[in-house]
Design a protein around this motif. Structure first.
Motif: not given
Length: 162
Positions: A24-42
């Motif tokens: 899946v896309s990780s092109a934005t902070v929100e998408l990356a956080a979802k893909a990694l299952d981590c808080p967006p600030e990381l």
């Protein structure tokens, strides 16, 4: 493809196995956080700017919950923040929008790290494609980005709210 350049860069350190590629896309902070299952600030987002006075391109790596503060940026770089135009990012940096990272970049691009990252032990920058990331400690981020210096150019992260 720039993910290949990033893999080649990290292969010299025997770290390619640490690169995550997502279905899946990780092109934005929100998408990356979802893909990694981590808080967006990381998510360590890499933003690209042009210093018009010197015609220099720079990257600033900032925490996922931070935003560029125009006053701080101007105080640091002596000019207004001017982002690289989206249609020029890949040609200028070497990575496409959504995958811009501070690794395997063009030689004339300088990297700065924002203080908003210093509150974390580890962060997740992209790896040259809009569906990739790597987990790095802050000392590793310093080492592999070959950063020029730490800067304080952001707002909206917890240290600024005190």
């Amino acid at each position: 493809m720039s993910i290949e350049a990033t893999k080649a860069f990290f292969s010299q350190y025997e770290m390619t196995d640490r690169i995550h590629e997502f279905p899946v896309s990780s092109a934005t902070v929100e998408l990356a956080a979802k893909a990694l299952d981590c808080p967006p600030e990381l998510i360590a987002k890499t933003m690209s700017f042009t210093l018009k006075k010197s015609d220099k391109t720079i990257l600033i790596v900032i925490a996922g919950d931070a935003k560029i503060d125009n006053g701080k940026y101007k105080a640091t770089f002596n000019e207004r923040a001017t982002m690289v135009k989206a249609d020029q990012v890949e040609e200028t940096i070497g990575h496409p929008v959504g995958g811009v990272c501070p690794f395997a970049i063009k030689a004339d691009v300088d990297v700065y790290l924002d203080e908003s990252l210093q509150r974390f032990e580890r962060v997740f920058p992209a790896c040259g494609s809009p569906n990739s990331a790597i987990e790095l400690t802050i000392p590793e981020l310093e080492t592999y980005t070959r950063y020029k210096k730490w800067v304080d150019v952001c707002k909206n992260w917890p240290a600024n709210e005190l």
